[in-house]
Design a protein around this motif. Sequence first.
Motif, PDB file in Angstrom:
ATOM      1  N   ASP A 263       0.806  -1.228   0.000  1.00 37.39           N
ATOM      2  CA  ASP A 263       0.000   0.000   0.000  1.00 37.39           C
ATOM      3  C   ASP A 263       0.838   1.277   0.000  1.00 37.39           C
ATOM      4  OD1 ASP A 263       0.978   0.094   2.591  1.00 37.39           O
ATOM      5  OD2 ASP A 263      -0.994   0.306   3.536  1.00 37.39           O
ATOM      6  N   GLY A 264       2.157   1.136   0.001  1.00 39.68           N
ATOM      7  CA  GLY A 264       3.032   2.300  -0.022  1.00 39.68           C
ATOM      8  C   GLY A 264       3.462   2.764   1.359  1.00 39.68           C
ATOM      9  N   GLY A 265       2.866   2.242   2.412  1.00 34.77           N
ATOM     10  CA  GLY A 265       3.233   2.615   3.777  1.00 34.77           C
ATOM     11  C   GLY A 265       3.872   1.438   4.490  1.00 34.77           C
ATOM     12  N   PRO A 266       4.862   1.690   5.335  1.00 36.91           N
ATOM     13  CA  PRO A 266       5.546   0.589   6.007  1.00 36.91           C
ATOM     14  C   PRO A 266       4.743   0.007   7.170  1.00 36.91           C
ATOM     15  CG  PRO A 266       6.466   2.662   6.729  1.00 36.91           C
ATOM     16  CD  PRO A 266       5.455   2.989   5.653  1.00 36.91           C
ATOM     17  N   GLU A 267       4.884  -1.293   7.357  1.00 40.10           N
ATOM     18  CA  GLU A 267       4.371  -1.979   8.526  1.00 40.10           C
ATOM     19  C   GLU A 267       5.580  -2.477   9.321  1.00 40.10           C
ATOM     20  OE1 GLU A 267       1.379  -1.639   5.627  1.00 40.10           O
ATOM     21  OE2 GLU A 267       3.096  -2.936   5.330  1.00 40.10           O
ATOM     22  N   THR A 268       5.354  -2.838  10.573  1.00 37.43           N
ATOM     23  CA  THR A 268       6.400  -3.407  11.416  1.00 37.43           C
ATOM     24  C   THR A 268       5.935  -4.778  11.882  1.00 37.43           C
ATOM     25  OG1 THR A 268       7.189  -1.257  12.175  1.00 37.43           O
ATOM     26  CG2 THR A 268       7.709  -3.139  13.568  1.00 37.43           C
ATOM     27  N   VAL A 269       6.832  -5.753  11.810  1.00 35.56           N
ATOM     28  CA  VAL A 269       6.579  -7.074  12.364  1.00 35.56           C
ATOM     29  C   VAL A 269       7.425  -7.175  13.624  1.00 35.56           C
ATOM     30  CG1 VAL A 269       6.719  -9.565  11.999  1.00 35.56           C
ATOM     31  CG2 VAL A 269       6.170  -8.050  10.082  1.00 35.56           C
ATOM     32  N   ALA A 270       6.779  -7.496  14.756  1.00 36.73           N
ATOM     33  CA  ALA A 270       7.476  -7.536  16.036  1.00 36.73           C
ATOM     34  C   ALA A 270       7.346  -8.910  16.680  1.00 36.73           C
ATOM     35  CB  ALA A 270       6.907  -6.475  16.976  1.00 36.73           C
ATOM     36  N   VAL A 271       8.473  -9.404  17.213  1.00 38.35           N
ATOM     37  CA  VAL A 271       8.476 -10.608  18.036  1.00 38.35           C
ATOM     38  C   VAL A 271       8.401 -10.121  19.473  1.00 38.35           C
ATOM     39  CG1 VAL A 271       9.748 -12.673  18.725  1.00 38.35           C
ATOM     40  CG2 VAL A 271       9.884 -11.847  16.359  1.00 38.35           C
TER      41      VAL A 271
ATOM     42  N   SER B 160       6.772 -16.832  22.441  1.00 40.17           N
ATOM     43  CA  SER B 160       6.747 -15.570  21.705  1.00 40.17           C
ATOM     44  C   SER B 160       5.457 -15.434  20.900  1.00 40.17           C
ATOM     45  CB  SER B 160       7.919 -15.511  20.720  1.00 40.17           C
ATOM     46  OG  SER B 160       9.151 -15.619  21.382  1.00 40.17           O
ATOM     47  N   GLY B 161       5.122 -14.200  20.622  1.00 34.82           N
ATOM     48  CA  GLY B 161       4.074 -13.869  19.676  1.00 34.82           C
ATOM     49  C   GLY B 161       4.698 -13.047  18.566  1.00 34.82           C
ATOM     50  N   VAL B 162       4.205 -13.180  17.357  1.00 35.75           N
ATOM     51  CA  VAL B 162       4.682 -12.370  16.237  1.00 35.75           C
ATOM     52  C   VAL B 162       3.474 -11.596  15.714  1.00 35.75           C
ATOM     53  CG1 VAL B 162       5.771 -12.353  13.962  1.00 35.75           C
ATOM     54  CG2 VAL B 162       6.458 -14.059  15.658  1.00 35.75           C
ATOM     55  N   TYR B 163       3.602 -10.260  15.727  1.00 32.00           N
ATOM     56  CA  TYR B 163       2.487  -9.377  15.398  1.00 32.00           C
ATOM     57  C   TYR B 163       2.882  -8.411  14.290  1.00 32.00           C
ATOM     58  CZ  TYR B 163       0.905 -11.118  19.896  1.00 32.00           C
ATOM     59  OH  TYR B 163       0.538 -11.932  20.929  1.00 32.00           O
ATOM     60  N   VAL B 164       1.914  -8.100  13.428  1.00 26.57           N
ATOM     61  CA  VAL B 164       2.099  -7.092  12.384  1.00 26.57           C
ATOM     62  C   VAL B 164       1.445  -5.808  12.881  1.00 26.57           C
ATOM     63  CG1 VAL B 164       1.668  -6.440   9.989  1.00 26.57           C
ATOM     64  CG2 VAL B 164       2.068  -8.845  10.580  1.00 26.57           C
ATOM     65  N   LEU B 165       2.196  -4.718  12.827  1.00 26.75           N
ATOM     66  CA  LEU B 165       1.713  -3.414  13.278  1.00 26.75           C
ATOM     67  C   LEU B 165       1.542  -2.475  12.098  1.00 26.75           C
ATOM     68  CD1 LEU B 165       4.242  -2.899  16.215  1.00 26.75           C
ATOM     69  CD2 LEU B 165       1.949  -3.883  16.341  1.00 26.75           C
TER      70      LEU B 165
ATOM     71  N   ARG C 297      -1.323   0.076  15.644  1.00 25.03           N
ATOM     72  CA  ARG C 297      -2.372  -0.943  15.733  1.00 25.03           C
ATOM     73  C   ARG C 297      -1.821  -2.327  15.401  1.00 25.03           C
ATOM     74  NH1 ARG C 297      -5.807  -0.118  11.311  1.00 25.03           N
ATOM     75  NH2 ARG C 297      -4.092   0.959  10.312  1.00 25.03           N
ATOM     76  N   VAL C 298      -2.215  -3.343  16.167  1.00 28.26           N
ATOM     77  CA  VAL C 298      -1.915  -4.730  15.831  1.00 28.26           C
ATOM     78  C   VAL C 298      -2.963  -5.146  14.802  1.00 28.26           C
ATOM     79  CG1 VAL C 298      -1.798  -7.098  16.671  1.00 28.26           C
ATOM     80  CG2 VAL C 298      -0.915  -5.242  18.090  1.00 28.26           C
ATOM     81  N   VAL C 299      -2.523  -5.442  13.572  1.00 29.05           N
ATOM     82  CA  VAL C 299      -3.459  -5.774  12.496  1.00 29.05           C
ATOM     83  C   VAL C 299      -3.444  -7.254  12.137  1.00 29.05           C
ATOM     84  CG1 VAL C 299      -3.502  -3.440  11.534  1.00 29.05           C
ATOM     85  CG2 VAL C 299      -1.794  -5.078  10.715  1.00 29.05           C
TER      86      VAL C 299
ATOM     87  N   TRP D 273       1.644 -11.452   2.166  1.00 29.34           N
ATOM     88  CA  TRP D 273       0.319 -10.850   2.010  1.00 29.34           C
ATOM     89  C   TRP D 273      -0.266 -11.327   0.691  1.00 29.34           C
ATOM     90  CZ3 TRP D 273      -2.843  -8.340   5.112  1.00 29.34           C
ATOM     91  CH2 TRP D 273      -3.887  -7.574   4.581  1.00 29.34           C
ATOM     92  N   GLN D 274      -1.426 -12.012   0.772  1.00 30.41           N
ATOM     93  CA  GLN D 274      -2.107 -12.487  -0.429  1.00 30.41           C
ATOM     94  C   GLN D 274      -3.606 -12.378  -0.209  1.00 30.41           C
ATOM     95  OE1 GLN D 274      -0.858 -16.517  -1.071  1.00 30.41           O
ATOM     96  NE2 GLN D 274       1.134 -15.936  -1.866  1.00 30.41           N
ATOM     97  N   ASP D 275      -4.301 -11.813  -1.152  1.00 36.25           N
ATOM     98  CA  ASP D 275      -5.772 -11.716  -1.112  1.00 36.25           C
ATOM     99  C   ASP D 275      -6.287 -11.122   0.192  1.00 36.25           C
ATOM    100  OD1 ASP D 275      -5.937 -12.888  -3.673  1.00 36.25           O
ATOM    101  OD2 ASP D 275      -5.813 -14.891  -2.789  1.00 36.25           O
ATOM    102  N   GLY D 276      -5.634 -10.077   0.679  1.00 38.06           N
ATOM    103  CA  GLY D 276      -6.110  -9.353   1.849  1.00 38.06           C
ATOM    104  C   GLY D 276      -5.773  -9.959   3.201  1.00 38.06           C
ATOM    105  N   LYS D 277      -4.846 -10.923   3.242  1.00 39.19           N
ATOM    106  CA  LYS D 277      -4.443 -11.510   4.524  1.00 39.19           C
ATOM    107  C   LYS D 277      -3.033 -12.079   4.404  1.00 39.19           C
ATOM    108  CE  LYS D 277      -6.490 -15.921   3.380  1.00 39.19           C
ATOM    109  NZ  LYS D 277      -7.581 -16.803   3.533  1.00 39.19           N
TER     110      LYS D 277
END
Length: 185
Positions: free
Chosen positions: A75-83, A95-100, A111-113, A162-166
């Motif tokens: 989408d042109g904007g950066p996301e962060t993946v955090a452990v 551990s949990g791995v989350y996309v922000l 936001r955790v997405v 990321w494929q088909d919205g997830k």
Amino acid sequence: MQWLATATAVAGVVALASLVQPAGAVPTASAATSAGSRPTPAATAPDARAAHYPLDCGPNPVQVTDKVSGDLDGDGGPETVAVVRCKAEMGTPPSGVYVLAAPSVKGAAPRVVATLVDPADKMSVQGLALSGRAVSATLLGYSATDVPRCCPDVRKGAKWQWQDGKFVQSEHSAAEGDLPASQGI
């Protein structure tokens, strides 16, 4: 007295200039967007330490052990993946791995997405990496409840794209390391 008159005149000119706009002026990106339009993506990646994660750590703090950032969904904007895990004095908590994503309100926490690895799966995460728009990591776990918690006996590689919205996960041998972006998942 003369400097006071000069300062007053300059202040008046500045105030008047802020009220007058040239003909044909258009609102900037900071103006409110119309309903249904997409906001401009953030230029900086979300701060992993500022997010609120869905973890119950009791009296212990949440600990970010690794992170990577990039435009994962195109989408042109950066996301962060955090452990992330609960900080413990002894042992290795799961551990949990989350996309922000950037906050939807300026000044709010990221936001955790998406959750890529749930701490309920009792896995530890090593070697988080980003290659193009694919995130990969090595997941360490236990084959049975009687395996000592110090010594994980399950090791697998995981990759998310990321494929088909997830985010779609695929597994690969942990010995393979990161697959090049050109290979299928």
